[in-house]
Write a protein that holds these residues in place. Structure first.
Motif, PDB file in Angstrom:
ATOM      1  N   GLY A  33      39.299  35.729  44.260  1.00 27.72           N
ATOM      2  CA  GLY A  33      40.325  36.407  45.047  1.00 27.72           C
ATOM      3  C   GLY A  33      40.436  37.890  44.758  1.00 27.72           C
ATOM      4  N   ILE A  34      39.379  38.478  44.207  1.00 29.73           N
ATOM      5  CA  ILE A  34      39.384  39.888  43.840  1.00 29.73           C
ATOM      6  C   ILE A  34      38.582  40.678  44.873  1.00 29.73           C
ATOM      7  N   PRO A  35      39.141  41.763  45.434  1.00 30.66           N
ATOM      8  CA  PRO A  35      38.417  42.530  46.450  1.00 30.66           C
ATOM      9  C   PRO A  35      37.049  42.968  45.940  1.00 30.66           C
ATOM     10  N   THR A  36      36.034  42.765  46.759  1.00 30.20           N
ATOM     11  CA  THR A  36      34.669  42.999  46.310  1.00 30.20           C
ATOM     12  C   THR A  36      33.726  43.142  47.490  1.00 30.20           C
ATOM     13  N   THR A  37      32.605  43.799  47.230  1.00 29.91           N
ATOM     14  CA  THR A  37      31.488  43.690  48.162  1.00 29.91           C
ATOM     15  C   THR A  37      30.991  42.250  48.114  1.00 29.91           C
ATOM     16  N   ARG A  38      30.254  41.860  49.131  1.00 24.69           N
ATOM     17  CA  ARG A  38      29.770  40.486  49.218  1.00 24.69           C
ATOM     18  C   ARG A  38      28.248  40.472  49.311  1.00 24.69           C
ATOM     19  N   ALA A  39      27.680  39.334  48.989  1.00 24.47           N
ATOM     20  CA  ALA A  39      26.231  39.143  49.090  1.00 24.47           C
ATOM     21  C   ALA A  39      25.935  38.284  50.309  1.00 24.47           C
ATOM     22  N   LEU A  40      25.201  38.841  51.262  1.00 26.40           N
ATOM     23  CA  LEU A  40      24.806  38.082  52.452  1.00 26.40           C
ATOM     24  C   LEU A  40      23.501  37.339  52.213  1.00 26.40           C
ATOM     25  N   ALA A  41      22.576  37.954  51.496  1.00 27.56           N
ATOM     26  CA  ALA A  41      21.283  37.297  51.283  1.00 27.56           C
ATOM     27  C   ALA A  41      20.547  37.945  50.126  1.00 27.56           C
ATOM     28  N   ALA A  42      19.655  37.161  49.541  1.00 24.82           N
ATOM     29  CA  ALA A  42      18.723  37.667  48.534  1.00 24.82           C
ATOM     30  C   ALA A  42      17.335  37.190  48.919  1.00 24.82           C
ATOM     31  N   VAL A  43      16.369  38.097  48.859  1.00 22.08           N
ATOM     32  CA  VAL A  43      14.988  37.745  49.182  1.00 22.08           C
ATOM     33  C   VAL A  43      14.071  38.335  48.124  1.00 22.08           C
ATOM     34  N   THR A  44      12.979  37.642  47.866  1.00 27.64           N
ATOM     35  CA  THR A  44      11.907  38.248  47.082  1.00 27.64           C
ATOM     36  C   THR A  44      10.978  38.978  48.040  1.00 27.64           C
ATOM     37  N   THR A  45      10.269  39.967  47.510  1.00 25.80           N
ATOM     38  CA  THR A  45       9.475  40.840  48.377  1.00 25.80           C
ATOM     39  C   THR A  45       7.983  40.541  48.349  1.00 25.80           C
ATOM     40  N   GLY A  46       7.528  39.809  47.342  1.00 21.89           N
ATOM     41  CA  GLY A  46       6.100  39.609  47.180  1.00 21.89           C
ATOM     42  C   GLY A  46       5.428  40.748  46.440  1.00 21.89           C
ATOM     43  N   ASP A  47       6.209  41.747  46.041  1.00 20.91           N
ATOM     44  CA  ASP A  47       5.681  42.907  45.324  1.00 20.91           C
ATOM     45  C   ASP A  47       6.323  42.995  43.940  1.00 20.91           C
ATOM     46  N   GLU A  48       5.631  43.613  43.021  1.00 23.83           N
ATOM     47  CA  GLU A  48       6.191  43.846  41.695  1.00 23.83           C
ATOM     48  C   GLU A  48       6.835  45.219  41.625  1.00 23.83           C
ATOM     49  N   VAL A  49       7.833  45.346  40.748  1.00 25.04           N
ATOM     50  CA  VAL A  49       8.413  46.643  40.423  1.00 25.04           C
ATOM     51  C   VAL A  49       8.190  46.868  38.935  1.00 25.04           C
ATOM     52  N   MET A  50       8.026  48.122  38.577  1.00 22.81           N
ATOM     53  CA  MET A  50       7.798  48.457  37.181  1.00 22.81           C
ATOM     54  C   MET A  50       9.103  48.885  36.528  1.00 22.81           C
ATOM     55  N   ARG A  51       9.497  48.165  35.505  1.00 25.12           N
ATOM     56  CA  ARG A  51      10.580  48.587  34.644  1.00 25.12           C
ATOM     57  C   ARG A  51       9.977  48.713  33.243  1.00 25.12           C
ATOM     58  N   ALA A  52      10.495  48.065  32.250  1.00 23.37           N
ATOM     59  CA  ALA A  52       9.812  48.060  30.952  1.00 23.37           C
ATOM     60  C   ALA A  52       8.513  47.275  31.055  1.00 23.37           C
ATOM     61  N   THR A  53       8.549  46.245  31.916  1.00 16.29           N
ATOM     62  CA  THR A  53       7.373  45.433  32.222  1.00 16.29           C
ATOM     63  C   THR A  53       7.350  45.194  33.728  1.00 16.29           C
ATOM     64  N   PRO A  54       6.247  44.730  34.284  1.00 21.98           N
ATOM     65  CA  PRO A  54       6.243  44.401  35.721  1.00 21.98           C
ATOM     66  C   PRO A  54       7.186  43.224  35.992  1.00 21.98           C
ATOM     67  N   LEU A  55       7.980  43.350  37.036  1.00 21.37           N
ATOM     68  CA  LEU A  55       8.942  42.316  37.395  1.00 21.37           C
ATOM     69  C   LEU A  55       8.847  42.020  38.888  1.00 21.37           C
ATOM     70  N   PRO A  56       9.179  40.789  39.288  1.00 21.02           N
ATOM     71  CA  PRO A  56       9.177  40.495  40.728  1.00 21.02           C
ATOM     72  C   PRO A  56      10.241  41.305  41.448  1.00 21.02           C
ATOM     73  N   GLY A  57       9.868  41.844  42.592  1.00 22.83           N
ATOM     74  CA  GLY A  57      10.802  42.643  43.377  1.00 22.83           C
ATOM     75  C   GLY A  57      11.681  41.780  44.269  1.00 22.83           C
ATOM     76  N   ALA A  58      12.831  42.320  44.643  1.00 27.20           N
ATOM     77  CA  ALA A  58      13.766  41.591  45.492  1.00 27.20           C
ATOM     78  C   ALA A  58      14.627  42.587  46.256  1.00 27.20           C
ATOM     79  N   VAL A  59      15.275  42.109  47.286  1.00 27.42           N
ATOM     80  CA  VAL A  59      16.214  42.906  48.074  1.00 27.42           C
ATOM     81  C   VAL A  59      17.493  42.101  48.235  1.00 27.42           C
ATOM     82  N   LEU A  60      18.626  42.770  48.013  1.00 22.35           N
ATOM     83  CA  LEU A  60      19.940  42.173  48.243  1.00 22.35           C
ATOM     84  C   LEU A  60      20.515  42.741  49.527  1.00 22.35           C
ATOM     85  N   THR A  61      20.968  41.882  50.423  1.00 20.52           N
ATOM     86  CA  THR A  61      21.725  42.352  51.586  1.00 20.52           C
ATOM     87  C   THR A  61      23.193  42.307  51.222  1.00 20.52           C
ATOM     88  N   ARG A  62      23.783  43.482  51.141  1.00 29.74           N
ATOM     89  CA  ARG A  62      25.165  43.618  50.674  1.00 29.74           C
ATOM     90  C   ARG A  62      26.095  43.973  51.827  1.00 29.74           C
TER      91      ARG A  62
END
Length: 492
Positions: free
Chosen positions: A145-174
């Motif tokens: 019951g706390i005002p907030t943005t919401r999550a409509l969807a989460a998807v993986t992209t099929g691509d890696e992103v580089m952080r400290a190590t390679p990680l699976p990429g994703a997109v959040l629809t907010r």
């Protein structure tokens, strides 16, 4: 057939200095993790169409739907107290705005959609872990019951992103009431562009504070409205043990919603100095500091609005100071009112705050779990036979006993019967929160094993935080001492 979005994009009609027009960067292989079907329906979207391959391509940024006007918005901000004159959406792209079934205008944004002119050398992408964290925590906040943005969807992209190590990429629809931040005003104020500050304020009033338009001093009424909403929001955070983790001015929405879930977390054992964020090395955004930081941030907003408040600067400052002085009272009223409800107190007595603070002090000394203590008090409020479960949470159970004796004397002054009191307390004291060790386990399963079953199960539990869920009782338990997670990380 692809999903139909009935866009009406008011922010994109503002001057071009407010944003950069940029399309999402296509990804190689989008795959749907989760679609919030109820939210999609509320937005007037067809969830079945969104779940098709063509719909998933929209959610991943691979396809731009008809009527979208993709933009990255400009803003500045104080980051850990240091002003940065240009930040902006470095990895988020606003597709457009929808009018939902209640008539509320809502932004639809892709987070992790690729580089923008504001990326400052970043890759513009999001890793899977932070996307799952934001999905879980934002939806948990909504269920609380706390005002907030919401999550409509989460998807993986099929691509890696580089952080400290390679990680699976994703997109959040907010989804948000808007993405206008205090930093949005700072962007133009730093450039002394008063016309742009006024245009942004007029837009925000129309969108979020229409009652201010008819006030004798519309911009002062707007400021007062933002202050009131933020005071209530921060009180709500504290009442559930939530720590935002990065309360920079660019992460505070003028709509009064919780936004930008990065290194956020909920406390386990109560400690007002709790910090989870790996980048908050000096505890600026610790749990107990959040009200003061909110007022500091709101002061930065007031500074931006001074030219709109009055032609005479001294008069403008006086109006702003008077508005800001109301924050503490509004916060204290909301916080104390919430504490009373958490303790089963419907009437007001002079010593209620002292009674509540005494409990919190004993919880801190006894390392009692914040969420579980208040939940078990619901049973204790129905009768002394419920004390055993609550007192067992304290390192020194006798400390609980001393407080409970005072509490029971106070409850005598309340009209409710025990069972009714328990029920009313259970409506404000959640049994389930997104405990950090659970969230981390979900992320590990998804990233390391491509196993999303733990994510689905935790999301199910968090959708009904105030209900006893016998089949998921273990999710209410705090972590073992050696299982506590003490650090959370931003997704960049």
């Amino acid at each position: 057939m692809t999903a139909h979005f009935a866009f009406d994009n008011s922010y994109a009609r503002l001057p071009s200095s407010f944003y950069a027009r940029i399309k999402p960067t296509p990804v190689s292989g989008p795959h749907l993790i989760k679609l919030n079907r109820n939210l999609a329906t509320q937005l007037g979207l067809d969830p079945d169409e969104l779940a098709t391959p063509a719909g998933v391509e929209i959610l991943a940024g691979r396809r731009v739907p008809d009527g979208a006007e993709p933009i990255a918005t400009a803003y500045a901000g104080h980051q850990f107290g240091n002003f940065v004159p240009q930040l902006g959406d470095g990895r988020a792209i606003l597709l457009g705005e929808l009018i939902d079934r209640d008539g509320t205008r809502r932004d639809v944004q892709l987070k992790g959609a690729g580089r923008t002119p504001f990326s400052r050398g970043g890759d513009g992408r999001a890793a899977l872990g932070p996307v799952l964290r934001e999905y879980l925590v934002s939806e948990a906040m909504a269920a609380l019951g706390i005002p907030t943005t919401r999550a409509l969807a989460a998807v993986t992209t099929g691509d890696e992103v580089m952080r400290a190590t390679p990680l699976p990429g994703a997109v959040l629809t907010r989804v948000a009431s808007s993405h206008i931040r205090i930093g949005s005003f700072q962007f133009f104020a730093a450039r002394r562009d008063v016309d742009a500050v006024r245009a942004l304020a007029d837009h925000a009033i129309t969108r979020h504070y229409p009652e201010a338009a008819g006030a004798a001093r519309p911009y002062l009424a707007f400021l007062e409205g933002v202050i009131a909403r933020q005071a209530r929001l921060i009180a709500q955070w504290l009442l559930v043990g939530f720590i935002h983790g990065v309360m920079n001015t660019d992460n505070m929405s003028i709509a009064g919603e919780t936004i930008d879930y990065g290194p956020c977390a909920f406390m386990d054992a109560y400690d007002p100095a709790t910090v989870f964020s790996s980048i908050d090395q000096f505890g600026r955004y610790a749990y107990a500091n959040q009200p003061g930081i909110a007022q500091w941030n709101l002061t930065r907003l007031a500074e931006c609005l001074l030219p709109l408040l009055a032609d005479d600067q001294n008069e403008a400052i006086e109006q702003a100071q008077e508005a800001l002085s109301a924050f503490a009272e509004r916060f204290n009223d909301a916080y104390l009112g919430g504490l009373r409800r958490k303790l089963g107190l419907l009437s007001e007595r002079e010593n209620d705050l002292e009674l509540a603070q005494d409990l919190l002090n004993r919880m801190a000394a006894g390392e009692a779990d914040f969420t579980l203590t208040f939940r078990r008090l619901c049973d204790a409020a129905a009768g002394p036979e419920g004390d055993a479960a609550a007192r067992s949470l304290f390192a020194d159970p006798a400390s609980y006993d001393a407080w409970a004796e005072r509490w029971r004397l106070r409850l005598v002054e309340e009209p409710q019967e025990g069972s009714a009191r328990r029920a009313s307390m259970q409506r404000v004291n959640p049994a389930f929160i997104p405990r950090n060790h659970r969230v981390e386990a979900v992320i590990e399963a998804a990233v390391e094993k491509q196993d999303f079953a733990p994510f689905e199960e935790l999301l199910t539990v968090l959708s009904k935080p105030y209900e006893d869920q016998a089949g998921f009782a273990s999710y209410a338990e705090p972590p073992a001492r050696d299982g506590r997670v003490y650090r959370t990380f931003c997704g960049t």
